[in-house]
Design an enzyme around this catalytic site. Structure first.
Site, PDB file in Angstrom:
ATOM      1  N   ASP A 120       1.103   3.976  -3.087  1.00  0.00           N
ATOM      2  CA  ASP A 120       0.669   5.363  -2.896  1.00  0.00           C
ATOM      3  C   ASP A 120       1.806   6.335  -3.206  1.00  0.00           C
ATOM      4  O   ASP A 120       1.618   7.330  -3.902  1.00  0.00           O
ATOM      5  CB  ASP A 120       0.183   5.562  -1.449  1.00  0.00           C
ATOM      6  CG  ASP A 120      -1.076   4.746  -1.140  1.00  0.00           C
ATOM      7  OD1 ASP A 120      -1.739   4.296  -2.096  1.00  0.00           O
ATOM      8  OD2 ASP A 120      -1.385   4.553   0.051  1.00  0.00           O
ATOM      9  N   SER A 127      -7.378   1.408  -3.783  1.00  0.00           N
ATOM     10  CA  SER A 127      -6.101   1.971  -3.350  1.00  0.00           C
ATOM     11  C   SER A 127      -5.291   2.481  -4.537  1.00  0.00           C
ATOM     12  O   SER A 127      -4.391   3.291  -4.364  1.00  0.00           O
ATOM     13  CB  SER A 127      -5.278   0.907  -2.637  1.00  0.00           C
ATOM     14  OG  SER A 127      -5.735   0.733  -1.340  1.00  0.00           O
ATOM     15  N   ASP A 178     -18.081  10.487 -18.014  1.00  0.00           N
ATOM     16  CA  ASP A 178     -19.132   9.624 -17.447  1.00  0.00           C
ATOM     17  C   ASP A 178     -18.862   8.168 -17.849  1.00  0.00           C
ATOM     18  O   ASP A 178     -18.628   7.878 -19.023  1.00  0.00           O
ATOM     19  CB  ASP A 178     -20.495  10.095 -17.993  1.00  0.00           C
ATOM     20  CG  ASP A 178     -21.660   9.430 -17.284  1.00  0.00           C
ATOM     21  OD1 ASP A 178     -21.434   8.757 -16.255  1.00  0.00           O
ATOM     22  OD2 ASP A 178     -22.804   9.588 -17.771  1.00  0.00           O
ATOM     23  N   ILE A 179     -18.873   7.281 -16.884  1.00  0.00           N
ATOM     24  CA  ILE A 179     -18.688   5.843 -17.169  1.00  0.00           C
ATOM     25  C   ILE A 179     -20.078   5.209 -17.211  1.00  0.00           C
ATOM     26  O   ILE A 179     -20.864   5.340 -16.269  1.00  0.00           O
ATOM     27  CB  ILE A 179     -17.815   5.180 -16.071  1.00  0.00           C
ATOM     28  CG1 ILE A 179     -16.451   5.883 -15.961  1.00  0.00           C
ATOM     29  CG2 ILE A 179     -17.636   3.685 -16.357  1.00  0.00           C
ATOM     30  CD1 ILE A 179     -15.631   5.922 -17.228  1.00  0.00           C
ATOM     31  N   GLY A 226     -24.953   9.430 -16.401  1.00  0.00           N
ATOM     32  CA  GLY A 226     -25.112  10.317 -15.242  1.00  0.00           C
ATOM     33  C   GLY A 226     -24.508   9.688 -13.995  1.00  0.00           C
ATOM     34  O   GLY A 226     -23.905   8.601 -14.049  1.00  0.00           O
ATOM     35  N   ASP A 257     -23.938   7.531 -10.761  1.00  0.00           N
ATOM     36  CA  ASP A 257     -24.448   6.234 -10.313  1.00  0.00           C
ATOM     37  C   ASP A 257     -23.553   5.742  -9.178  1.00  0.00           C
ATOM     38  O   ASP A 257     -22.410   6.177  -9.049  1.00  0.00           O
ATOM     39  CB  ASP A 257     -24.453   5.225 -11.477  1.00  0.00           C
ATOM     40  CG  ASP A 257     -23.095   5.127 -12.137  1.00  0.00           C
ATOM     41  OD1 ASP A 257     -22.149   4.654 -11.475  1.00  0.00           O
ATOM     42  OD2 ASP A 257     -22.951   5.564 -13.302  1.00  0.00           O
ATOM     43  N   GLU A 279       0.848  -1.209   0.000  1.00  0.00           N
ATOM     44  CA  GLU A 279       0.000   0.000   0.000  1.00  0.00           C
ATOM     45  C   GLU A 279       0.878   1.252   0.000  1.00  0.00           C
ATOM     46  O   GLU A 279       0.681   2.179  -0.790  1.00  0.00           O
ATOM     47  CB  GLU A 279      -0.909  -0.019   1.230  1.00  0.00           C
ATOM     48  CG  GLU A 279      -1.804   1.192   1.371  1.00  0.00           C
ATOM     49  CD  GLU A 279      -2.859   1.275   0.268  1.00  0.00           C
ATOM     50  OE1 GLU A 279      -3.702   0.382   0.195  1.00  0.00           O
ATOM     51  OE2 GLU A 279      -2.830   2.239  -0.516  1.00  0.00           O
TER      52      GLU A 279
END
Ligand SMILES: *[C@@H]1O[C@H](CO)[C@@H](O)[C@H](O)[C@H]1NC(C)=O
Ligand SMILES: *[C@@H]1O[C@H](CO)[C@@H](O)[C@H](O)[C@H]1NC(C)=O
Length: 598
Positions: A307, A511, A553-554, A576, A578, A303
């Site tokens: 990052d 992550s 937008d996906i 839109g 979701d 992690e």
């Protein structure tokens, strides 16, 4: 002779800190202070924890640092103001506040503080008490035996089943009745949740360091289809025209759970995968709450490395800080038991002056919302609202279990939500995968908080989704549609190449999405700061208004979950907003123009 110095110093400190200690209103008859009520009581330790019968707890020498949290006043007025400061077009937009101005708005009543000190005095622990820096709590460092007397509690050692982790907690504690309305909670007492905070990486698998050079067909430059690198993200998210040097501002990356990043792995990663040829390749590590910053950790955290590597690769020359936060393991026998680290982590930031704060903070750690007590979640979320009003954009991972794993609450079947993802004062990042088209990642977290209501900034798009989306009609009984809905935004979550202990591996989870989106936000913040504007601060009112046209937008794919418990569980990505991918993924070029114009 020198022995007498200690008590004198203690007296001097407490009399400075509490000038109004025995004001008229705070005087209470001793008998009233012994008339107590149970403040909290658990029938059993929470799931996953059990009494450690074999542990030896010396109650006279083991110490606890108790945090007696005072009821704050004026929080909703402050949060109204914080929302105005974050709302584009409002005259106060961008007028971030210094902490002392926030403290003055939300300070507990003097009477609350005086009553608690009066009580601590009668109980003989006043000399061990001090005021927390923001004036919102009184801290008492005392032996377990003294804390038990104070709270009518019985502390024991509990073990987290299968993890070998132990905490000292009580299943019940009491407070004087006269403190009702003055003390909101006392920790550590009945909250066990600290060690369940987990990073949201879900998969780590080895790849060759040269994976990106053996691509056959690339729909998007640098995206092999099987792995993600900074070059892929730069092309996918329209970062390629951004070639100028940027040095203003500060990018912050949160670290918990003894996750340590490796500088030599960062060097290897940057030499192999860096996108900006002029970018910096270092970061600084700051220890928070007695955390540590080993220069060459023997086993670097996946992690932490993820990052640090993606934040560094995407934020050009902007200084990066890794905040290595200690405090999750309660030390048994030696040292002092403290609280779980979110409160201490946020205390650290709120104590910084404005110039030392990061502009953006990337947090890839979370927990199931149902494991966090309401008072605790509320307090942490209130602290996030303060950080936003100070001018920090906070991005939090949505989680890696879709709509949940256990999906039961008592006998009720329900989707499981995540914390702090469900706090309305953070920007929550969901997951996507692929690029032709980019679609929802099946395990990306999403849903409706069970404890926080829907904030005004998302009212319109969430109402639209609820009334027009046809894909969720079979699952409406498994979530509370009045809750704060998340994610707000999304980014790639699967198969990010990172370097760990010298080798390349691919990792998956929100992550990955969080430092990616947070880094682009830092570029926006740095650009605004370089041109004399404020940073964006709390992002959501901007994202849901002016900023939304800078997002892609996906509209395909879905998140799932609750396997074997709720059939058909999940949410689909649709046109839109979701609850699978929020408002969508970043188009950096467009977001930059929009953020400059705000
Ligand atoms: C649904 O959420 C709202 C807002 O948080 C809350 O007021 C309400 O009590 C919740 N309803 C149920 C049934 O949990
Ligand atoms: C990328 O950003 C630029 C502004 O830097 C914008 O003009 C262009 O339309 C964007 N490209 C796409 C494909 O959206």
């Amino acid at each position: 002779m020198h022995l007498s110095i200690l008590p004198l110093l203690a007296l001097a400190t407490s009399s400075c800190a509490f000038p109004a200690l025995f004001g008229r209103s705070s005087m209470r008859k001793t008998s009233e202070l012994f008339d107590t009520r149970i403040a909290e009581s658990l029938a059993y330790p929470p799931n996953g924890w059990e009494l450690d019968e074999n542990a030896v707890l010396d109650k006279d020498t083991s110490m606890i640092k108790l945090r007696i949290h005072l009821e704050q006043q004026g929080m909703s007025d402050f949060q109204d103001l914080a929302m105005k400061i974050a709302t584009p077009g409002h005259e106060l937009y961008g007028s971030h506040l210094p902490q002392h101005a926030i403290n003055a708005m939300i300070a507990p009543k003097d009477e609350s503080r005086d009553l608690v000190m009066n009580w601590l005095d009668k109980m003989g622990v006043k000399s061990q008490a001090s005021m927390a820096p923001r004036g919102d709590a009184i801290l008492v460092e005392a032996s377990v035996a003294d804390v038990e007397k104070l709270l009518g509690a019985e502390y024991s050692v509990f073990e987290r089943t299968g993890y070998g982790e132990t905490v000292i907690r009580t299943l019940e504690y009491s407070l004087p009745k006269v403190l009702k309305g003055h003390v909101s909670f006392v920790q550590p007492t009945t909250f066990f949740g600290l060690r369940t905070m987990r990073s949201t990486i879900s998969e780590v698998k080895p790849v060759s360091l040269d994976t990106e050079s053996v691509n056959a067909v690339e729909a998007v430059t640098g995206c092999s289809g099987s792995t993600i690198t900074p070059t892929c993200l730069a092309n996918l998210y329209n970062l390629t025209s951004s070639t100028s040097t940027q040095t203003a501002g500060l990018m912050g990356v949160a670290g918990f759970l003894q996750e340590y990043a490796s500088k030599s792995d960062l060097t290897t990663f940057m030499s192999k995968y860096k996108y900006f040829s002029n970018g910096a390749d270092t970061y600084t590590c700051t220890a928070v709450n007695s955390g540590s910053c080993p220069t060459s950790p023997s086993s670097p955290g996946a992690e932490a490395n993820l990052d640090v590597q993606y934040a560094r690769a995407l934020t050009k020359d902007i200084p990066n800080v890794y905040y290595s936060t200690g405090g999750s393991p309660p030390w048994l026998g030696t040292g002092t038991n403290t609280n779980e680290p979110y409160l201490e982590f946020l205390d650290y930031f709120l104590a910084l002056d404005s110039a030392s704060l990061p502009n953006t903070l990337s947090i890839s750690y979370g927990d199931d919302e149902s494991t966090v007590p309401l008072y605790y979640a509320t307090e942490v979320c209130n602290l996030f609202s303060q950080l936003g009003a100070r001018g920090v954009s906070v991005l939090v991972a949505a989680g890696d279990s879709g709509v949940g794993t256990s999906c039961t609450s008592g006998s009720t079947k329900t989707f499981t939500t995540s914390f702090p993802a469900g706090c309305p004062w953070v920007t929550t990042v969901g997951g996507t995968t692929g690029n032709t088209p980019e679609k929802a990642w099946t395990d990306g977290g999403g849903g409706f908080s069970e404890i926080f209501g829907r904030p005004s900034y998302q009212d319109s798009v969430v109402s639209t989704w609820l009334s027009t989306d046809t894909t969720h009609s079979g699952v409406t009984s498994y979530f509370n549609s009045s809750g704060r809905a998340y994610p707000d935004i999304a980014a790639q979550a699967t198969n990010f190449v990172i370097v760990i202990s010298g080798s390349a591996v691919a990792v998956t989870g929100t992550s990955c999405s969080t430092p990616t989106f947070a880094s682009l936000v830092q570029l926006l913040n740095s650009d605004r700061i370089a041109s004399g504007k404020s940073g964006l601060g709390f992002l959501n009112p901007w994202l849901y208004s002016t900023g939304s046209s800078g997002l892609t937008d996906i509209t395909s794919g879905s998140i799932t979950g609750c396997s074997g418990v709720i059939s058909g569980a999940g949410f689909s990505a649709v046109s839109g907003w979701d609850p699978a991918t929020g408002l969508g993924t970043p188009n950096y070029g467009k977001l930059l123009a929009l953020s400059q114009a705000t």
